[in-house]
Every structure is written in C-alpha cells, then in structure tokens.
Motif scaffolding. Structure first.
Motif, PDB file in Angstrom:
ATOM      1  N   LEU A  74       0.917  -1.222   0.043  1.00 42.93           N
ATOM      2  CA  LEU A  74       0.021   0.034   0.075  1.00 42.93           C
ATOM      3  C   LEU A  74       0.893   1.178   0.074  1.00 42.93           C
ATOM      4  N   ILE A  75       0.623   2.012  -1.035  1.00 45.84           N
ATOM      5  CA  ILE A  75       1.548   3.257  -1.202  1.00 45.84           C
ATOM      6  C   ILE A  75       0.598   4.480  -1.221  1.00 45.84           C
ATOM      7  N   ILE A  76       0.943   5.505   0.027  1.00 48.12           N
ATOM      8  CA  ILE A  76      -0.018   6.699   0.039  1.00 48.12           C
ATOM      9  C   ILE A  76       1.064   7.796   0.212  1.00 48.12           C
ATOM     10  N   SER A  77       0.728   8.715  -0.778  1.00 43.77           N
ATOM     11  CA  SER A  77       1.544   9.881  -0.972  1.00 43.77           C
ATOM     12  C   SER A  77       0.784  11.095  -1.174  1.00 43.77           C
ATOM     13  N   ALA A  78       1.193  12.302  -0.668  1.00 46.44           N
ATOM     14  CA  ALA A  78       0.551  13.531  -0.628  1.00 46.44           C
ATOM     15  C   ALA A  78       1.488  14.692  -1.266  1.00 46.44           C
ATOM     16  N   ASP A  79       1.060  15.575  -1.739  1.00 47.56           N
ATOM     17  CA  ASP A  79       1.638  16.547  -2.410  1.00 47.56           C
ATOM     18  C   ASP A  79       2.360  17.702  -1.387  1.00 47.56           C
ATOM     19  N   ASN A  80       2.172  17.278  -0.231  1.00 47.54           N
ATOM     20  CA  ASN A  80       2.915  18.230   1.048  1.00 47.54           C
ATOM     21  C   ASN A  80       4.128  17.230   1.416  1.00 47.54           C
ATOM     22  N   ASN A  81       4.470  16.277   0.524  1.00 49.03           N
ATOM     23  CA  ASN A  81       5.861  15.342   0.894  1.00 49.03           C
ATOM     24  C   ASN A  81       5.633  14.494   1.871  1.00 49.03           C
ATOM     25  N   GLU A  82       4.429  14.016   2.159  1.00 51.01           N
ATOM     26  CA  GLU A  82       4.240  13.148   3.290  1.00 51.01           C
ATOM     27  C   GLU A  82       4.034  11.726   2.312  1.00 51.01           C
ATOM     28  N   PHE A  83       4.349  10.618   2.961  1.00 50.06           N
ATOM     29  CA  PHE A  83       4.597   9.354   2.215  1.00 50.06           C
ATOM     30  C   PHE A  83       4.537   8.336   3.155  1.00 50.06           C
ATOM     31  N   ILE A  84       3.643   7.069   2.676  1.00 45.42           N
ATOM     32  CA  ILE A  84       3.695   6.101   3.375  1.00 45.42           C
ATOM     33  C   ILE A  84       3.847   4.809   2.561  1.00 45.42           C
ATOM     34  N   LYS A  85       4.554   3.956   2.878  1.00 44.76           N
ATOM     35  CA  LYS A  85       4.675   2.491   1.951  1.00 44.76           C
ATOM     36  C   LYS A  85       4.713   1.421   2.952  1.00 44.76           C
ATOM     37  N   GLN A  86       3.557   0.686   2.906  1.00 43.48           N
ATOM     38  CA  GLN A  86       3.493  -0.218   3.835  1.00 43.48           C
ATOM     39  C   GLN A  86       3.175  -1.555   3.154  1.00 43.48           C
ATOM     40  N   LYS A  87       3.516  -2.792   3.795  1.00 39.77           N
ATOM     41  CA  LYS A  87       3.197  -4.095   3.451  1.00 39.77           C
ATOM     42  C   LYS A  87       1.813  -4.289   4.341  1.00 39.77           C
ATOM     43  N   VAL A  88       0.713  -4.831   3.603  1.00 37.69           N
ATOM     44  CA  VAL A  88      -0.433  -5.217   4.283  1.00 37.69           C
ATOM     45  C   VAL A  88      -0.745  -6.653   3.797  1.00 37.69           C
ATOM     46  N   GLY A  89      -1.656  -7.257   4.797  1.00 42.43           N
ATOM     47  CA  GLY A  89      -2.351  -8.437   4.468  1.00 42.43           C
ATOM     48  C   GLY A  89      -3.598  -8.680   4.520  1.00 42.43           C
ATOM     49  N   PHE A  90      -4.458  -9.624   4.082  1.00 45.72           N
ATOM     50  CA  PHE A  90      -5.682  -9.757   4.532  1.00 45.72           C
ATOM     51  C   PHE A  90      -5.859 -11.286   4.995  1.00 45.72           C
ATOM     52  N   LYS A  91      -6.776 -11.231   6.199  1.00 42.33           N
ATOM     53  CA  LYS A  91      -6.740 -12.616   6.751  1.00 42.33           C
ATOM     54  C   LYS A  91      -8.347 -12.775   7.164  1.00 42.33           C
TER      55      LYS A  91
END
Length: 91
Positions: A74-91
């Motif tokens: 899951l990659i979330i980025s914002a134009d205010n230079n915030e950024f998250i790259k996270q591994k996620v699973g479904f169970k």
C-alpha cells in the motif's frame, strides 16, 4: 499521515476496504494498492479538514496466514511531501 484498513465481507471472499488518511494539512492524496507489480487499486483525492477516505473492494485477495504470509504493498503519497509505503495482508 495515518491509516485504517479492511473488513471481510460476510459470506464472501471479497474485502470491503476503507483507507482513512490523516494529513498534516489539506492536500492532494494518491493511493495505490499493489500485488507485486500489478496495480489492484489506484485513486487520487483532495483531503478536507486534514482527512481523506478511500472506499474500494478487493476481489478475492490471497489471504495472509502464518504458513504463507502473503503481503500486498500500500503506497500513500501527498503533495505536501508526506509518504507511506506499507506491506499489508488480508486474513
């Protein structure tokens, strides 16, 4: 930035997924869910009052378990230079 994730649909292999993004200021937010190189979901919204929600279905994801810990990116980025790259699973 912070986020919340998915609930399995009752009597289904699909997941009703909600990602709530809290930003430090109102901005343009992009989200991408990937299975390896394959894009499962991609969208862009403008946050209001420092929040932005993305609602989408993930059809029959490969489920995570202890023997086969299958993860998506899951990659979330914002134009205010915030950024998250996270591994996620479904169970």
């Amino acid at each position: 930035m912070s986020l919340r994730f998915a609930n399995k649909k009752e009597n289904s292999a699909d997941f009703d997924t909600k990602v709530t993004v809290k930003t430090s200021a109102d901005c343009n937010v992009k989200i991408t869910l990937k299975d390896g190189d394959k894009v499962i979901y991609k969208a862009e919204k403008t946050s209001e009052n420092n929040f932005c929600e993305f609602d989408f279905d993930v059809k029959e994801p490969t489920l995570w378990n202890a023997e086969k810990p299958y993860l998506y990116t899951l990659i979330i980025s914002a134009d205010n230079n915030e950024f998250i790259k996270q591994k996620v699973g479904f169970k």
